[in-house]
Design a protein around this motif. Sequence first.
Motif, PDB file in Angstrom:
ATOM      1  N   GLN A 197       1.605  -1.464  -0.137  1.00 33.61           N
ATOM      2  CA  GLN A 197      -0.190  -0.093  -0.374  1.00 33.61           C
ATOM      3  C   GLN A 197       1.113   1.455  -0.054  1.00 33.61           C
ATOM      4  O   GLN A 197       1.093   2.357  -0.650  1.00 33.61           O
ATOM      5  CB  GLN A 197      -0.554  -0.105   1.113  1.00 33.61           C
ATOM      6  CG  GLN A 197      -1.849  -1.245   1.160  1.00 33.61           C
ATOM      7  CD  GLN A 197      -3.181  -1.562   2.331  1.00 33.61           C
ATOM      8  OE1 GLN A 197      -3.042  -0.481   3.119  1.00 33.61           O
ATOM      9  NE2 GLN A 197      -3.619  -2.791   2.758  1.00 33.61           N
ATOM     10  N   ALA A 198       1.862   0.652   0.992  1.00 30.03           N
ATOM     11  CA  ALA A 198       2.780   2.234   0.937  1.00 30.03           C
ATOM     12  C   ALA A 198       3.818   2.502  -0.351  1.00 30.03           C
ATOM     13  O   ALA A 198       3.419   4.073  -0.947  1.00 30.03           O
ATOM     14  CB  ALA A 198       3.977   2.188   2.394  1.00 30.03           C
ATOM     15  N   PRO A 199       4.140   1.726  -1.053  1.00 25.55           N
ATOM     16  CA  PRO A 199       4.764   2.206  -2.548  1.00 25.55           C
ATOM     17  C   PRO A 199       3.678   2.434  -3.466  1.00 25.55           C
ATOM     18  O   PRO A 199       3.904   3.134  -3.870  1.00 25.55           O
ATOM     19  CB  PRO A 199       5.257   0.714  -2.658  1.00 25.55           C
ATOM     20  CG  PRO A 199       5.382   0.226  -1.045  1.00 25.55           C
ATOM     21  CD  PRO A 199       4.188   0.742  -0.508  1.00 25.55           C
ATOM     22  N   GLY A 200       2.390   1.366  -3.721  1.00 24.09           N
ATOM     23  CA  GLY A 200       1.698   2.734  -4.325  1.00 24.09           C
ATOM     24  C   GLY A 200       1.284   4.338  -4.475  1.00 24.09           C
ATOM     25  O   GLY A 200       1.483   4.613  -5.400  1.00 24.09           O
ATOM     26  N   VAL A 201       0.875   4.130  -2.126  1.00 24.17           N
ATOM     27  CA  VAL A 201       0.733   5.988  -2.618  1.00 24.17           C
ATOM     28  C   VAL A 201       1.816   6.617  -3.093  1.00 24.17           C
ATOM     29  O   VAL A 201       1.837   7.304  -3.859  1.00 24.17           O
ATOM     30  CB  VAL A 201       0.578   6.089  -0.774  1.00 24.17           C
ATOM     31  CG1 VAL A 201       1.021   7.537  -0.656  1.00 24.17           C
ATOM     32  CG2 VAL A 201      -0.949   5.462  -0.431  1.00 24.17           C
ATOM     33  N   ILE A 202       3.060   6.233  -2.843  1.00 25.76           N
ATOM     34  CA  ILE A 202       3.815   6.497  -3.456  1.00 25.76           C
ATOM     35  C   ILE A 202       4.597   7.183  -4.806  1.00 25.76           C
ATOM     36  O   ILE A 202       4.925   8.087  -5.508  1.00 25.76           O
ATOM     37  CB  ILE A 202       5.290   6.489  -2.080  1.00 25.76           C
ATOM     38  CG1 ILE A 202       5.433   6.354  -1.262  1.00 25.76           C
ATOM     39  CG2 ILE A 202       6.760   6.805  -2.993  1.00 25.76           C
ATOM     40  CD1 ILE A 202       5.971   5.133  -0.584  1.00 25.76           C
ATOM     41  N   ALA A 203       4.395   5.912  -5.420  1.00 25.62           N
ATOM     42  CA  ALA A 203       4.345   6.158  -6.748  1.00 25.62           C
ATOM     43  C   ALA A 203       3.730   6.688  -7.986  1.00 25.62           C
ATOM     44  O   ALA A 203       3.256   7.208  -8.432  1.00 25.62           O
ATOM     45  CB  ALA A 203       4.014   4.461  -7.439  1.00 25.62           C
TER      46      ALA A 203
ATOM     47  N   ALA B 170       8.339  12.289 -11.026  1.00 25.46           N
ATOM     48  CA  ALA B 170       9.218  12.268 -10.066  1.00 25.46           C
ATOM     49  C   ALA B 170       9.609  10.769 -10.518  1.00 25.46           C
ATOM     50  O   ALA B 170       8.928  10.080 -10.022  1.00 25.46           O
ATOM     51  CB  ALA B 170       9.225  12.565  -8.926  1.00 25.46           C
ATOM     52  N   PRO B 171      10.875  10.639 -11.276  1.00 25.56           N
ATOM     53  CA  PRO B 171      11.235   9.601 -11.007  1.00 25.56           C
ATOM     54  C   PRO B 171      11.204   8.354  -9.378  1.00 25.56           C
ATOM     55  O   PRO B 171      11.959   9.226  -9.126  1.00 25.56           O
ATOM     56  CB  PRO B 171      12.675   9.315 -11.211  1.00 25.56           C
ATOM     57  CG  PRO B 171      12.168  10.472 -12.277  1.00 25.56           C
ATOM     58  CD  PRO B 171      11.009  11.330 -11.560  1.00 25.56           C
ATOM     59  N   LEU B 172      10.601   7.272  -9.610  1.00 26.39           N
ATOM     60  CA  LEU B 172      10.715   6.645  -8.533  1.00 26.39           C
ATOM     61  C   LEU B 172      11.793   5.825  -8.479  1.00 26.39           C
ATOM     62  O   LEU B 172      11.724   4.568  -9.660  1.00 26.39           O
ATOM     63  CB  LEU B 172       9.700   5.755  -7.404  1.00 26.39           C
ATOM     64  CG  LEU B 172       9.457   4.717  -6.440  1.00 26.39           C
ATOM     65  CD1 LEU B 172       9.425   5.304  -5.344  1.00 26.39           C
ATOM     66  CD2 LEU B 172       7.707   4.528  -7.389  1.00 26.39           C
ATOM     67  N   VAL B 173      12.741   4.944  -7.491  1.00 26.16           N
ATOM     68  CA  VAL B 173      13.374   3.410  -7.435  1.00 26.16           C
ATOM     69  C   VAL B 173      13.351   3.139  -6.428  1.00 26.16           C
ATOM     70  O   VAL B 173      12.397   3.613  -5.104  1.00 26.16           O
ATOM     71  CB  VAL B 173      14.721   3.989  -6.694  1.00 26.16           C
ATOM     72  CG1 VAL B 173      15.367   2.470  -7.416  1.00 26.16           C
ATOM     73  CG2 VAL B 173      15.730   5.341  -7.837  1.00 26.16           C
ATOM     74  N   HIS B 174      12.705   1.719  -6.253  1.00 26.22           N
ATOM     75  CA  HIS B 174      11.441   1.165  -5.733  1.00 26.22           C
ATOM     76  C   HIS B 174      12.513  -0.911  -5.425  1.00 26.22           C
ATOM     77  O   HIS B 174      12.890  -0.746  -6.350  1.00 26.22           O
ATOM     78  CB  HIS B 174      10.396   0.651  -5.612  1.00 26.22           C
ATOM     79  CG  HIS B 174       9.655  -0.445  -5.002  1.00 26.22           C
ATOM     80  ND1 HIS B 174       9.307  -0.007  -3.662  1.00 26.22           N
ATOM     81  CD2 HIS B 174       8.893  -1.263  -5.695  1.00 26.22           C
ATOM     82  CE1 HIS B 174       8.399  -0.980  -3.024  1.00 26.22           C
ATOM     83  NE2 HIS B 174       8.434  -1.901  -4.039  1.00 26.22           N
ATOM     84  N   TYR B 175      13.021  -0.926  -4.084  1.00 26.31           N
ATOM     85  CA  TYR B 175      13.194  -2.369  -4.856  1.00 26.31           C
ATOM     86  C   TYR B 175      12.343  -3.363  -3.820  1.00 26.31           C
ATOM     87  O   TYR B 175      11.771  -3.315  -3.102  1.00 26.31           O
ATOM     88  CB  TYR B 175      14.404  -1.760  -2.810  1.00 26.31           C
ATOM     89  CG  TYR B 175      15.686  -0.819  -3.430  1.00 26.31           C
ATOM     90  CD1 TYR B 175      16.611  -1.590  -4.094  1.00 26.31           C
ATOM     91  CD2 TYR B 175      15.586   0.218  -2.740  1.00 26.31           C
ATOM     92  CE1 TYR B 175      17.798   0.083  -4.937  1.00 26.31           C
ATOM     93  CE2 TYR B 175      16.482   0.996  -3.207  1.00 26.31           C
ATOM     94  CZ  TYR B 175      17.328   0.685  -3.714  1.00 26.31           C
ATOM     95  OH  TYR B 175      18.241   1.837  -3.852  1.00 26.31           O
TER      96      TYR B 175
ATOM     97  N   ARG C 231       5.454  -8.606  -3.957  1.00 18.43           N
ATOM     98  CA  ARG C 231       5.332  -8.717  -5.791  1.00 18.43           C
ATOM     99  C   ARG C 231       4.177  -7.373  -5.874  1.00 18.43           C
ATOM    100  O   ARG C 231       4.079  -7.143  -6.869  1.00 18.43           O
ATOM    101  CB  ARG C 231       4.485  -9.772  -5.565  1.00 18.43           C
ATOM    102  CG  ARG C 231       4.096 -10.287  -7.108  1.00 18.43           C
ATOM    103  CD  ARG C 231       2.843 -11.098  -7.607  1.00 18.43           C
ATOM    104  NE  ARG C 231       2.251 -11.718  -6.583  1.00 18.43           N
ATOM    105  CZ  ARG C 231       1.103 -12.341  -5.808  1.00 18.43           C
ATOM    106  NH1 ARG C 231       1.292 -13.226  -6.936  1.00 18.43           N
ATOM    107  NH2 ARG C 231      -0.327 -12.238  -4.816  1.00 18.43           N
ATOM    108  N   ASP C 232       2.761  -7.164  -4.913  1.00 22.09           N
ATOM    109  CA  ASP C 232       2.158  -6.678  -4.605  1.00 22.09           C
ATOM    110  C   ASP C 232       2.361  -5.233  -5.210  1.00 22.09           C
ATOM    111  O   ASP C 232       1.563  -4.092  -5.627  1.00 22.09           O
ATOM    112  CB  ASP C 232       1.234  -6.767  -4.016  1.00 22.09           C
ATOM    113  CG  ASP C 232      -0.128  -7.864  -4.117  1.00 22.09           C
ATOM    114  OD1 ASP C 232       0.449  -8.801  -4.978  1.00 22.09           O
ATOM    115  OD2 ASP C 232      -0.730  -8.319  -3.079  1.00 22.09           O
ATOM    116  N   GLY C 233       3.585  -5.084  -4.233  1.00 21.38           N
ATOM    117  CA  GLY C 233       4.320  -3.657  -4.284  1.00 21.38           C
ATOM    118  C   GLY C 233       4.778  -2.958  -5.855  1.00 21.38           C
ATOM    119  O   GLY C 233       4.654  -2.127  -5.892  1.00 21.38           O
ATOM    120  N   GLU C 234       4.908  -3.755  -6.272  1.00 19.64           N
ATOM    121  CA  GLU C 234       5.811  -4.280  -7.393  1.00 19.64           C
ATOM    122  C   GLU C 234       4.501  -3.697  -8.253  1.00 19.64           C
ATOM    123  O   GLU C 234       5.008  -2.363  -9.318  1.00 19.64           O
ATOM    124  CB  GLU C 234       6.532  -5.367  -8.205  1.00 19.64           C
ATOM    125  CG  GLU C 234       7.564  -5.863  -7.436  1.00 19.64           C
ATOM    126  CD  GLU C 234       8.268  -6.710  -7.899  1.00 19.64           C
ATOM    127  OE1 GLU C 234       9.353  -7.404  -7.147  1.00 19.64           O
ATOM    128  OE2 GLU C 234       8.055  -7.157  -9.089  1.00 19.64           O
TER     129      GLU C 234
END
Length: 299
Positions: free
Chosen positions: A89-95, A103-108, A139-142
């Motif tokens: 959920q948090a990566p989705g909000v940020i993305a 703004a480009p986003l790097v996610h691990y 996986r869902d964050g990706e």
Amino acid sequence: MTVLVFGGNGQVGQELLRALAPLGEVIATTRSGALPDGSACEVADFDQPGSLPALLDRLRPSRVVNAAACTAVDRAEQEPEAAYRANAQAPGVIARWCAARGAPLVHYSTDYVFDGRGTRPYLPGDATAPLGVYGRSKRDGEEAVRVAGGRHLIFRTAWVHAAHGHNFLRTMLRLGAERDELRVVADQIGTPTPAALIADATARALRHPGGLSGTWHLTASGQTSWHGFAEEIFRQALAAGMIERAPRVTPITTAEYPTPVRRPAYSRLDTSSLETDFGIELPDWRDGVGKVLRELAQR
């Protein structure tokens, strides 16, 4: 350029603060609002994803790097909602914020998105099949990052270690000082990867002029088992004079070391697209062990 780093107190996060400094102003966040050296930083609580847009609106970074995650694999099974909040959920909000503002986003992400039944290194486009809550949440964050529609760089990595934080290398050194024998799993295969390598590769990718977007695998080169990793740690530590004796490292099977969650038996990742697209040469995993041990010795 202003780069916002979520998870500035983690293994990769601490290295990112160093590696990204030449790019411009680097702003770190942690859940507590403090970095490991005691200095203050911004507060970002991934257990409350809805709080993140206000932080982003106030800071308005031109680049965002998300190194924050819930990485406790077994605990995720007992606390799945928390794992999904932090890892999906948090990566989705940020993305979505990044996509709306260009703004480009790097996610691990992680090798745990695969089930480990493969017989050759996994390609970024291979089908995912996570074995537990941690892998599914990552996986869902990706996917949340991808569907947001902005420029993103998803880097899957594995077996991360550093001279700081909680990791296998430091655990082996601690247990080796206490015991004459260590029993270590020998039938799980992957690639030990130093956090510094991940951070340095990230900085290089962000400087790349091509504006690439997608998913890549980012690990050191080569492969070993946890048992092989442990033996190499003690071999190099003994040669460097860091320890007076090395414990006996006995190979065992996964069945002999049961855990609440199954781990991938084979999770080597194919890094060829990363090396080609960004011109990055990835060193052998043993080199990373040596560098981390030297840093520990200097401390």
